[in-house]
Design a protein around this motif. Structure first.
Motif, PDB file in Angstrom:
ATOM      1  N   MET A   1      18.324  -6.131  -9.136  1.00 45.98           N
ATOM      2  CA  MET A   1      17.732  -5.525 -10.307  1.00 45.98           C
ATOM      3  C   MET A   1      16.542  -4.676  -9.866  1.00 45.98           C
ATOM      4  SD  MET A   1      16.231  -7.249 -13.760  1.00 45.98           S
ATOM      5  CE  MET A   1      14.904  -8.173 -13.054  1.00 45.98           C
ATOM      6  N   LYS A   2      16.540  -3.418 -10.245  1.00 44.82           N
ATOM      7  CA  LYS A   2      15.443  -2.502  -9.919  1.00 44.82           C
ATOM      8  C   LYS A   2      14.462  -2.460 -11.090  1.00 44.82           C
ATOM      9  CE  LYS A   2      16.949  -0.350  -6.118  1.00 44.82           C
ATOM     10  NZ  LYS A   2      16.276  -0.357  -4.884  1.00 44.82           N
ATOM     11  N   ILE A   3      13.190  -2.576 -10.794  1.00 45.05           N
ATOM     12  CA  ILE A   3      12.143  -2.477 -11.799  1.00 45.05           C
ATOM     13  C   ILE A   3      11.314  -1.248 -11.484  1.00 45.05           C
ATOM     14  CG2 ILE A   3      10.081  -3.569 -12.740  1.00 45.05           C
ATOM     15  CD1 ILE A   3      11.332  -6.263 -11.997  1.00 45.05           C
ATOM     16  N   ASP A   4      11.105  -0.390 -12.484  1.00 46.48           N
ATOM     17  CA  ASP A   4      10.268   0.792 -12.296  1.00 46.48           C
ATOM     18  C   ASP A   4       8.812   0.357 -12.416  1.00 46.48           C
ATOM     19  OD1 ASP A   4       9.078   3.238 -12.115  1.00 46.48           O
ATOM     20  OD2 ASP A   4       9.973   4.056 -13.947  1.00 46.48           O
ATOM     21  N   LEU A   5       8.149   0.192 -11.275  1.00 47.99           N
ATOM     22  CA  LEU A   5       6.775  -0.302 -11.262  1.00 47.99           C
ATOM     23  C   LEU A   5       5.797   0.661 -11.924  1.00 47.99           C
ATOM     24  CD1 LEU A   5       6.638  -1.881  -7.698  1.00 47.99           C
ATOM     25  CD2 LEU A   5       6.897  -3.040  -9.896  1.00 47.99           C
ATOM     26  N   ARG A   6       6.176   1.919 -12.089  1.00 47.45           N
ATOM     27  CA  ARG A   6       5.296   2.881 -12.750  1.00 47.45           C
ATOM     28  C   ARG A   6       5.071   2.546 -14.224  1.00 47.45           C
ATOM     29  NH1 ARG A   6       8.288   5.969  -9.129  1.00 47.45           N
ATOM     30  NH2 ARG A   6       7.033   7.159  -7.682  1.00 47.45           N
ATOM     31  N   LYS A   7       5.966   1.743 -14.805  1.00 48.05           N
ATOM     32  CA  LYS A   7       5.807   1.330 -16.199  1.00 48.05           C
ATOM     33  C   LYS A   7       4.807   0.191 -16.338  1.00 48.05           C
ATOM     34  CE  LYS A   7      10.383   2.774 -17.641  1.00 48.05           C
ATOM     35  NZ  LYS A   7      11.662   2.355 -18.214  1.00 48.05           N
ATOM     36  N   ILE A   8       4.523  -0.503 -15.232  1.00 41.81           N
ATOM     37  CA  ILE A   8       3.635  -1.662 -15.248  1.00 41.81           C
ATOM     38  C   ILE A   8       2.268  -1.329 -14.653  1.00 41.81           C
ATOM     39  CG2 ILE A   8       3.363  -4.044 -14.448  1.00 41.81           C
ATOM     40  CD1 ILE A   8       6.456  -4.118 -14.193  1.00 41.81           C
ATOM     41  N   TYR A   9       2.254  -0.507 -13.619  1.00 46.27           N
ATOM     42  CA  TYR A   9       1.034  -0.208 -12.873  1.00 46.27           C
ATOM     43  C   TYR A   9       0.671   1.270 -12.955  1.00 46.27           C
ATOM     44  CZ  TYR A   9       1.841  -4.721 -10.617  1.00 46.27           C
ATOM     45  OH  TYR A   9       2.040  -6.049 -10.367  1.00 46.27           O
ATOM     46  N   ARG A  10      -0.610   1.518 -12.775  1.00 46.94           N
ATOM     47  CA  ARG A  10      -1.111   2.881 -12.564  1.00 46.94           C
ATOM     48  C   ARG A  10      -1.404   2.960 -11.076  1.00 46.94           C
ATOM     49  NH1 ARG A  10      -6.330   4.359 -12.145  1.00 46.94           N
ATOM     50  NH2 ARG A  10      -6.973   2.427 -13.122  1.00 46.94           N
ATOM     51  N   PHE A  11      -0.885   3.969 -10.412  1.00 49.65           N
ATOM     52  CA  PHE A  11      -1.021   4.081  -8.962  1.00 49.65           C
ATOM     53  C   PHE A  11      -1.968   5.209  -8.577  1.00 49.65           C
ATOM     54  CE2 PHE A  11       3.155   2.045  -9.418  1.00 49.65           C
ATOM     55  CZ  PHE A  11       2.965   0.956  -8.590  1.00 49.65           C
ATOM     56  N   ASP A  12      -2.818   4.922  -7.596  1.00 50.94           N
ATOM     57  CA  ASP A  12      -3.735   5.912  -7.032  1.00 50.94           C
ATOM     58  C   ASP A  12      -3.504   5.972  -5.528  1.00 50.94           C
ATOM     59  OD1 ASP A  12      -5.170   6.479  -9.474  1.00 50.94           O
ATOM     60  OD2 ASP A  12      -6.090   4.504  -9.265  1.00 50.94           O
ATOM     61  N   PRO A  13      -3.567   7.170  -4.941  1.00 49.79           N
ATOM     62  CA  PRO A  13      -3.365   7.298  -3.490  1.00 49.79           C
ATOM     63  C   PRO A  13      -4.419   6.529  -2.699  1.00 49.79           C
ATOM     64  CG  PRO A  13      -3.431   9.457  -4.561  1.00 49.79           C
ATOM     65  CD  PRO A  13      -3.808   8.443  -5.586  1.00 49.79           C
ATOM     66  N   VAL A  14      -4.016   6.028  -1.551  1.00 47.99           N
ATOM     67  CA  VAL A  14      -4.899   5.304  -0.638  1.00 47.99           C
ATOM     68  C   VAL A  14      -4.789   5.971   0.725  1.00 47.99           C
ATOM     69  CG1 VAL A  14      -5.312   3.079   0.494  1.00 47.99           C
ATOM     70  CG2 VAL A  14      -4.535   3.137  -1.860  1.00 47.99           C
ATOM     71  N   ALA A  15      -5.903   6.089   1.420  1.00 43.29           N
ATOM     72  CA  ALA A  15      -5.895   6.689   2.760  1.00 43.29           C
ATOM     73  C   ALA A  15      -5.245   5.736   3.757  1.00 43.29           C
ATOM     74  CB  ALA A  15      -7.322   6.995   3.201  1.00 43.29           C
ATOM     75  N   ARG A  16      -4.608   6.314   4.743  1.00 43.18           N
ATOM     76  CA  ARG A  16      -4.059   5.514   5.840  1.00 43.18           C
ATOM     77  C   ARG A  16      -5.202   4.952   6.668  1.00 43.18           C
ATOM     78  NH1 ARG A  16       1.487   6.449   7.382  1.00 43.18           N
ATOM     79  NH2 ARG A  16       2.463   7.752   5.802  1.00 43.18           N
ATOM     80  N   GLN A  17      -4.918   3.960   7.471  1.00 41.60           N
ATOM     81  CA  GLN A  17      -5.927   3.390   8.353  1.00 41.60           C
ATOM     82  C   GLN A  17      -6.335   4.421   9.395  1.00 41.60           C
ATOM     83  OE1 GLN A  17      -3.913  -0.113   9.787  1.00 41.60           O
ATOM     84  NE2 GLN A  17      -4.346  -1.255   7.925  1.00 41.60           N
ATOM     85  N   THR A  18      -7.461   4.225  10.037  1.00 43.84           N
ATOM     86  CA  THR A  18      -7.966   5.196  11.002  1.00 43.84           C
ATOM     87  C   THR A  18      -7.006   5.416  12.171  1.00 43.84           C
ATOM     88  OG1 THR A  18      -9.235   3.450  12.087  1.00 43.84           O
ATOM     89  CG2 THR A  18     -10.383   4.790  10.462  1.00 43.84           C
ATOM     90  N   ASP A  19      -6.208   4.409  12.498  1.00 40.67           N
ATOM     91  CA  ASP A  19      -5.233   4.564  13.582  1.00 40.67           C
ATOM     92  C   ASP A  19      -3.914   5.168  13.088  1.00 40.67           C
ATOM     93  OD1 ASP A  19      -4.129   2.483  12.156  1.00 40.67           O
ATOM     94  OD2 ASP A  19      -4.048   1.097  13.840  1.00 40.67           O
ATOM     95  N   GLY A  20      -3.863   5.557  11.801  1.00 40.67           N
ATOM     96  CA  GLY A  20      -2.660   6.164  11.236  1.00 40.67           C
ATOM     97  C   GLY A  20      -1.696   5.166  10.636  1.00 40.67           C
ATOM     98  N   GLY A  21      -2.003   3.882  10.760  1.00 40.19           N
ATOM     99  CA  GLY A  21      -1.129   2.845  10.221  1.00 40.19           C
ATOM    100  C   GLY A  21      -1.243   2.746   8.700  1.00 40.19           C
ATOM    101  N   LEU A  22      -0.312   2.040   8.114  1.00 38.25           N
ATOM    102  CA  LEU A  22      -0.291   1.862   6.672  1.00 38.25           C
ATOM    103  C   LEU A  22      -1.113   0.633   6.282  1.00 38.25           C
ATOM    104  CD1 LEU A  22       3.510   2.510   6.131  1.00 38.25           C
ATOM    105  CD2 LEU A  22       1.650   3.990   5.378  1.00 38.25           C
ATOM    106  N   PRO A  23      -1.956   0.753   5.255  1.00 39.51           N
ATOM    107  CA  PRO A  23      -2.723  -0.414   4.802  1.00 39.51           C
ATOM    108  C   PRO A  23      -1.796  -1.434   4.150  1.00 39.51           C
ATOM    109  CG  PRO A  23      -3.033   1.417   3.299  1.00 39.51           C
ATOM    110  CD  PRO A  23      -2.225   1.933   4.450  1.00 39.51           C
ATOM    111  N   ARG A  24      -2.223  -2.689   4.102  1.00 40.24           N
ATOM    112  CA  ARG A  24      -1.450  -3.755   3.463  1.00 40.24           C
ATOM    113  C   ARG A  24      -2.370  -4.560   2.579  1.00 40.24           C
ATOM    114  NH1 ARG A  24       2.166  -7.470   6.858  1.00 40.24           N
ATOM    115  NH2 ARG A  24       2.580  -8.022   4.725  1.00 40.24           N
ATOM    116  N   GLY A  25      -1.804  -5.191   1.578  1.00 42.25           N
ATOM    117  CA  GLY A  25      -2.577  -6.059   0.704  1.00 42.25           C
ATOM    118  C   GLY A  25      -1.854  -6.289  -0.604  1.00 42.25           C
ATOM    119  N   GLY A  26      -2.349  -7.234  -1.380  1.00 42.78           N
ATOM    120  CA  GLY A  26      -1.718  -7.598  -2.631  1.00 42.78           C
ATOM    121  C   GLY A  26      -1.665  -6.489  -3.659  1.00 42.78           C
TER     122      GLY A  26
END
Length: 77
Positions: A1-26
């Protein structure tokens, strides 16, 4: 089952880590630039974008092509 998270959350861009990696978190999500689907960076439920670039579950995520991912911070609407 696919859920469109845009209907539940408002999303804002986040910068990548200084080493170019992707940030992680809840509150961090990844948007696939190929198919435009959003998957949690610490997905506990099985989740996958349509093109297969992002797939996750059990608190982990696999990113096949990091250059095709936009990190986002999600906040409940």
């Amino acid at each position: 089952m696919k859920i469109d998270l845009r209907k539940i959350y408002r999303f804002d861009p986040v910068a990548r880590q200084t080493d170019g990696g992707l940030p992680r978190g809840g509150d961090i999500y990844y948007e696939c630039t190929e198919c435009r689907h959003i998957v949690s960076s610490v997905s506990h439920l099985p989740a996958q974008c349509d093109c297969g670039n992002l797939s996750g579950g059990d608190g982990t995520i696999t990113v096949n092509t990091p250059d095709k991912v936009n990190p986002l911070r999600g906040k409940l609407r």
